[in-house]
Design an enzyme around this catalytic site. Structure first.
Site, PDB file in Angstrom:
ATOM      1  CE  LYS A  74      16.404  60.500  -4.934  1.00  0.00           C
ATOM      2  NZ  LYS A  74      15.868  60.617  -6.106  1.00  0.00           N
ATOM      3  CG  ASP A 111      13.317  58.831  -9.268  1.00  0.00           C
ATOM      4  OD1 ASP A 111      12.150  59.231  -8.526  1.00  0.00           O
ATOM      5  OD2 ASP A 111      14.420  59.274  -8.729  1.00  0.00           O
TER       6      ASP A 111
END
Ligand code: NAP
Length: 281
Positions: A74, A111
């Site tokens: 990520k 997210d």
């Protein structure tokens, strides 16, 4: 000369991680592809960290429109991208990649978006501005949650993490509305809180439970957990037993997938009960 018109190839997207077998994203996107009868594929790909840069160069040439990115890529994905959204830069990590027609790569992080959509969908009366939020955890997911809550106008975030230094770095990055509290004071901090979030891995199958009682939490507090295996964590079960409103973490996973799917496949997908049931099968 061949006059046969070129048939458009299927649309391609996927998820990159290492390992990748545990990822629920292929099940999620596969459901939407079938549901909307889209001629496309969503492919799980196990890519070692040393090969990520090569993958980012190659996948645009293979016709991929984008990717989800999961652990451990990520942070590296954000660094490798040509451009990024403000929210990905603020969070310091990417979970969604858009590949533009010229092959350049744009990193996003959905997210926080997924976190907020989940709460609005499953706790319609929730008002983030009503009071402080307690966020437990200071990892990548907690950074996304903090960014999203601040964006929703939360007056204050009380942040605790086992490793205090990590919460102090997060607070420095996000400014004065984030106040670090000691890990051992997490239960006390719930007094007066409107929103209480477990953003640690505690409570996940195979992990210890979150060690904090909810006795100080107001009756109208909303309690949510990012962990969704089990779907009702011991923390959420304790909140429910106290009569507090609870929202589990599965909806966050479902909603964070929406912006990517819409961009890659040209259809904004629905997050509904049928999808949720499919993911829990
Ligand atoms: P991460 O960057 O590795 O951070 C892990 C967090 O958990 C840190 O705050 C860490 O504290 C804490 N932690 C781990 N083990 C602990 C222990 N034994 N005692 C106390 N604290 C502990 O992971 P992440 O990406 O932020 O993910 C955190 C959780 O959110 C995971 O369970 C992940 O599956 C979940 N998640 C869910 C979604 C969703 O869509 N629902 C999305 C993203 C993440 P230290 O800093 O002290 O190590």
């Amino acid at each position: 000369m061949n006059d046969t018109p070129e048939i458009q190839p299927p649309q391609l997207a996927g998820v990159i991680g290492h390992p990748i077998g545990h990822s629920k994203s292929p099940r999620l996107h596969g459901y939407w592809l079938r549901n909307y009868k889209i001629r496309g594929y969503y492919i799980p790909m196990s890519v070692r960290p040393a090969d990520l840069a090569d993958a980012f160069k190659t996948l645009p040439k293979l016709g991929f429109r984008g990717l989800n990115v999961t652990l451990p890529h990520k942070i590296a994905a954000l660094q490798l991208a040509d451009t990024s959204t403000d929210r990905a830069a603020l969070i310091g990590a990417a979970n969604t990649i858009f590949i533009k027609p010229d092959g350049s790569i744009r990193a996003d992080n959905t997210d926080g978006y997924g976190f907020i959509q989940n709460l609005h969908q499953n706790a319609p009366g929730w008002q983030p501005k009503d009071g402080p939020a307690v966020v437990i955890g200071a990892g990548g997911a907690a950074r996304a949650v903090v960014a999203a809550l601040l964006g929703e106008g939360v007056p204050k975030i009380l942040l605790s993490n086992r490793t205090r230094q990590r919460s102090e770095i997060l607070a420095e990055d996000f400014g004065a509305r984030v106040e670090v509290i000691d890990w051992n004071r997490s239960a006390d901090a719930m007094e007066g809180a409107a929103t209480i979030v477990n953003a640690t891995a505690l409570g996940m199958d195979g992990q210890p439970d979150l060690p904090f009682a909810l006795d100080a939490a107001p009756r109208n507090a909303l309690v949510t957990d990012l962990v969704y295996t089990p779907i009702e964590t011991p923390f959420l079960a304790a909140a429910r037993a106290r009569g507090l409103q609870v929202v589990d973490g599965l909806g966050m996973l479902l909603h964070q997938g929406v912006p990517g799917f819409e961009n890659w496949f040209g259809q904004r997908p629905e997050v509904d009960d049928a999808l949720r049931a499919h993911m829990l099968e």
